[in-house]
Design a protein around this motif. Structure first.
Motif, PDB file in Angstrom:
ATOM      1  N   ALA A  65       2.024  10.174   1.117  1.00  0.00           N
ATOM      2  CA  ALA A  65       3.069  11.271   0.218  1.00  0.00           C
ATOM      3  C   ALA A  65       3.324  10.589  -1.045  1.00  0.00           C
ATOM      4  O   ALA A  65       3.929  11.031  -2.059  1.00  0.00           O
ATOM      5  CB  ALA A  65       4.209  11.080   1.401  1.00  0.00           C
ATOM      6  N   GLU A  66       3.531   9.083  -1.220  1.00  0.00           N
ATOM      7  CA  GLU A  66       3.770   8.492  -2.489  1.00  0.00           C
ATOM      8  C   GLU A  66       2.736   8.428  -3.368  1.00  0.00           C
ATOM      9  O   GLU A  66       2.934   8.621  -4.623  1.00  0.00           O
ATOM     10  CB  GLU A  66       3.993   6.916  -2.034  1.00  0.00           C
ATOM     11  N   LYS A  67       1.387   8.642  -3.044  1.00  0.00           N
ATOM     12  CA  LYS A  67       0.219   8.838  -3.956  1.00  0.00           C
ATOM     13  C   LYS A  67       0.277   9.809  -4.560  1.00  0.00           C
ATOM     14  O   LYS A  67       0.007  10.145  -5.951  1.00  0.00           O
ATOM     15  CB  LYS A  67      -0.961   9.102  -3.034  1.00  0.00           C
ATOM     16  N   ALA A  68       0.734  11.099  -4.199  1.00  0.00           N
ATOM     17  CA  ALA A  68       0.902  12.179  -4.975  1.00  0.00           C
ATOM     18  C   ALA A  68       2.081  12.511  -5.849  1.00  0.00           C
ATOM     19  O   ALA A  68       2.130  13.132  -6.796  1.00  0.00           O
ATOM     20  CB  ALA A  68       1.047  13.438  -3.878  1.00  0.00           C
ATOM     21  N   THR A  69       3.015  11.527  -5.772  1.00  0.00           N
ATOM     22  CA  THR A  69       4.114  11.648  -6.781  1.00  0.00           C
ATOM     23  C   THR A  69       4.038  10.696  -7.776  1.00  0.00           C
ATOM     24  O   THR A  69       3.187   9.970  -7.871  1.00  0.00           O
ATOM     25  CB  THR A  69       5.439  11.168  -6.105  1.00  0.00           C
ATOM     26  N   HIS A  83       0.832  -1.339  -0.063  1.00  0.00           N
ATOM     27  CA  HIS A  83       0.086   0.034  -0.205  1.00  0.00           C
ATOM     28  C   HIS A  83       0.862   1.426  -0.080  1.00  0.00           C
ATOM     29  O   HIS A  83       1.889   1.190   0.653  1.00  0.00           O
ATOM     30  CB  HIS A  83      -0.944   0.114   1.271  1.00  0.00           C
ATOM     31  N   LEU A  84       0.593   2.313  -0.711  1.00  0.00           N
ATOM     32  CA  LEU A  84       1.351   3.438  -0.688  1.00  0.00           C
ATOM     33  C   LEU A  84       0.941   4.200   0.243  1.00  0.00           C
ATOM     34  O   LEU A  84      -0.468   4.479   0.641  1.00  0.00           O
ATOM     35  CB  LEU A  84       0.866   4.091  -2.140  1.00  0.00           C
ATOM     36  N   LYS A  85       1.683   4.952   0.732  1.00  0.00           N
ATOM     37  CA  LYS A  85       1.474   6.140   1.797  1.00  0.00           C
ATOM     38  C   LYS A  85       1.103   7.357   1.010  1.00  0.00           C
ATOM     39  O   LYS A  85       1.172   7.641  -0.059  1.00  0.00           O
ATOM     40  CB  LYS A  85       2.931   6.082   2.617  1.00  0.00           C
TER      41      LYS A  85
END
Length: 98
Positions: free
Chosen positions: A94-98, A90-92
């Motif tokens: 902060a990682e979703k936005a990049t 699962h992406l955190k």
């Protein structure tokens, strides 16, 4: 993101962005600006479309080997690679936005 796997004989290269053009349970085809050869072991991190997982941001980490080279791709070399191992994560936020 993709990079060569760590090896005792090879200095580890930094990870790079690659464009995945095709993926299945047994392998993937990607385009990257890399100078790899057949047999190079790689590690990849793929981010999957959020709508494919009921709105959850999911990725796949996988390991494999370069099995095919296809020169003449628009942004670098084309690489066909096996997928020898993978895991979902699962992406955190902060990682979703990049």
């Amino acid at each position: 993101m993709v990079k060569p796997r760590k090896s005792r004989k090879v200095t580890i290269e930094a990870e790079m962005t690659a464009e995945t053009q095709d993926i299945s349970s047994g392998g993937l085809f990607l385009v990257a600006s890399a100078d790899w050869t057949i047999g190079t072991e790689i590690e990849c991190e793929l981010r999957l479309p959020v709508k494919a997982f009921a709105g959850r941001a999911v990725g796949i980490r996988c390991r494999g080997k370069i099995a095919r080279l296809v020169p003449g791709q628009r942004e670098g070399m084309g690489f066909g690679a096996t997928i020898d191992h993978y895991e979902f994560f699962h992406l955190k936020k902060a990682e979703k936005a990049t």
